[in-house]
Design a protein around this motif. Structure first.
Motif, PDB file in Angstrom:
ATOM      1  N   SER A  79       6.191  -7.480  10.791  1.00 48.03           N
ATOM      2  CA  SER A  79       5.873  -7.519   9.368  1.00 48.03           C
ATOM      3  C   SER A  79       5.764  -8.943   8.848  1.00 48.03           C
ATOM      4  CB  SER A  79       6.959  -6.781   8.574  1.00 48.03           C
ATOM      5  OG  SER A  79       8.216  -7.404   8.767  1.00 48.03           O
ATOM      6  N   SER A  80       6.354  -9.906   9.552  1.00 46.74           N
ATOM      7  CA  SER A  80       6.290 -11.295   9.103  1.00 46.74           C
ATOM      8  C   SER A  80       5.384 -12.143   9.980  1.00 46.74           C
ATOM      9  CB  SER A  80       7.693 -11.921   9.107  1.00 46.74           C
ATOM     10  OG  SER A  80       8.231 -11.879  10.419  1.00 46.74           O
ATOM     11  N   LEU A 122      -2.511  -7.377   6.240  1.00 47.53           N
ATOM     12  CA  LEU A 122      -1.564  -8.348   5.700  1.00 47.53           C
ATOM     13  C   LEU A 122      -1.884  -8.665   4.242  1.00 47.53           C
ATOM     14  CD1 LEU A 122      -1.614 -10.833   8.719  1.00 47.53           C
ATOM     15  CD2 LEU A 122      -0.134  -8.851   8.387  1.00 47.53           C
ATOM     16  N   ASP A 126       1.129 -13.686  -2.318  1.00 44.93           N
ATOM     17  CA  ASP A 126       2.305 -13.089  -2.962  1.00 44.93           C
ATOM     18  C   ASP A 126       1.859 -12.246  -4.154  1.00 44.93           C
ATOM     19  OD1 ASP A 126       3.651 -14.649  -1.153  1.00 44.93           O
ATOM     20  OD2 ASP A 126       4.403 -16.085  -2.635  1.00 44.93           O
ATOM     21  N   VAL A 168       5.537  -8.240  -2.607  1.00 39.91           N
ATOM     22  CA  VAL A 168       5.195  -8.590  -1.221  1.00 39.91           C
ATOM     23  C   VAL A 168       4.893 -10.085  -1.145  1.00 39.91           C
ATOM     24  CG1 VAL A 168       4.311  -6.300  -0.662  1.00 39.91           C
ATOM     25  CG2 VAL A 168       2.759  -8.016  -1.611  1.00 39.91           C
ATOM     26  N   SER A 169       4.946 -10.590   0.078  1.00 37.35           N
ATOM     27  CA  SER A 169       4.695 -12.014   0.322  1.00 37.35           C
ATOM     28  C   SER A 169       3.441 -12.177   1.167  1.00 37.35           C
ATOM     29  CB  SER A 169       5.880 -12.655   1.053  1.00 37.35           C
ATOM     30  OG  SER A 169       7.067 -12.520   0.296  1.00 37.35           O
ATOM     31  N   GLN A 172       2.661 -10.685   4.772  1.00 42.64           N
ATOM     32  CA  GLN A 172       3.499  -9.517   5.050  1.00 42.64           C
ATOM     33  C   GLN A 172       2.623  -8.342   5.470  1.00 42.64           C
ATOM     34  OE1 GLN A 172       6.344  -8.546   1.992  1.00 42.64           O
ATOM     35  NE2 GLN A 172       6.459  -6.397   2.597  1.00 42.64           N
ATOM     36  N   ARG A 173       3.059  -7.615   6.474  1.00 41.79           N
ATOM     37  CA  ARG A 173       2.310  -6.436   6.935  1.00 41.79           C
ATOM     38  C   ARG A 173       2.518  -5.305   5.934  1.00 41.79           C
ATOM     39  NH1 ARG A 173       2.212  -4.349  13.169  1.00 41.79           N
ATOM     40  NH2 ARG A 173       0.535  -2.811  12.970  1.00 41.79           N
TER      41      ARG A 173
END
Length: 214
Positions: A79-80, A122, A126, A168-169, A172-173
């Motif tokens: 995820s990252s 992804l 943000d 979310v960032s 991020q997945r």
């Protein structure tokens, strides 16, 4: 008489030696400027200088090898994890890895990124999720409002990993690439809406932030 001839011979010999010496001196004087005009060779490096150069080269090789190893250790499926070259300037990243299969325009209000089923989707920046679920034409979509009011859309997803209201960032997945809705093959449909709902071509929007789509 014989003594006179002997003395004459000696005189001639001495004169010859003197003449020869004078010629040799003249040649030496004439040759001196030419010799001095030759450039001096640089001194050879000392053993300590050679050792220092070897140490510097070894250090540089180690630094490059470490950087390559760090890239190899990235977890692109987590995820990252960010695909190589995905993160641009100003906190914006590539939404999926793959070539562009359809561009913006002619009623197509985004870009299609060809990718295999289950490939990571992804977050491009943000933001806060404002839609996540079924959507007409997309089958399943996600929409994110970013800090500057821009909204990005991710469509035809196979599965979503985020919900409405979630922050979310970038990178991020948020889901997996799918083939839902009006789709002829697995891909991510990606849109960019400026504040006020103005749809724009995502490619120059991403490029202006350092993310090049190929």
């Amino acid at each position: 008489m014989a003594g006179s001839k002997w003395r004459l011979g000696v005189r001639r010999m001495v004169a010859g030696v003197v003449a020869a010496a004078g010629l040799t001196a003249g040649v030496a004087v004439m040759s001196a400027p030419a010799a001095s005009a030759q450039p001096a060779l640089p001194p050879l490096p000392s053993s300590s200088e050679i050792t220092g150069l070897i140490d510097q080269a070894t250090s540089m090789v180690g630094t490059v090898a470490g950087a390559v190893q760090s890239l190899q250790n990235l977890d692109f499926g987590s995820s990252s994890g960010l695909p190589l070259g995905s993160l641009g300037l100003g906190g914006v990243g590539r939404p999926a890895a793959g070539p562009i299969s359809q561009r913006f325009g002619g009623g197509h209000m985004g870009i299609d990124i060809a990718a295999p089923m289950g490939a990571p989707i992804l977050a491009a920046a943000d933001g806060v999720v404002i839609n996540a679920g079924p959507a007409s034409g997309f089958g399943l979509w996600i929409r994110i409002r970013h800090n500057d009011g821009t909204i990005t859309t991710y469509g035809h997803n196979d599965v979503n990993f985020v919900s409405v209201g979630q922050r979310v960032s970038v990178g991020q997945r948020i889901g997996n690439v799918g083939n839902r809705g009006q789709s002829t093959g697995p891909h991510l449909h990606f849109e960019v809406d400026l504040p006020g709902g103005i749809k724009i071509d995502p490619i120059p929007w991403l490029a202006a932030r350092g993310v090049l789509m190929f």
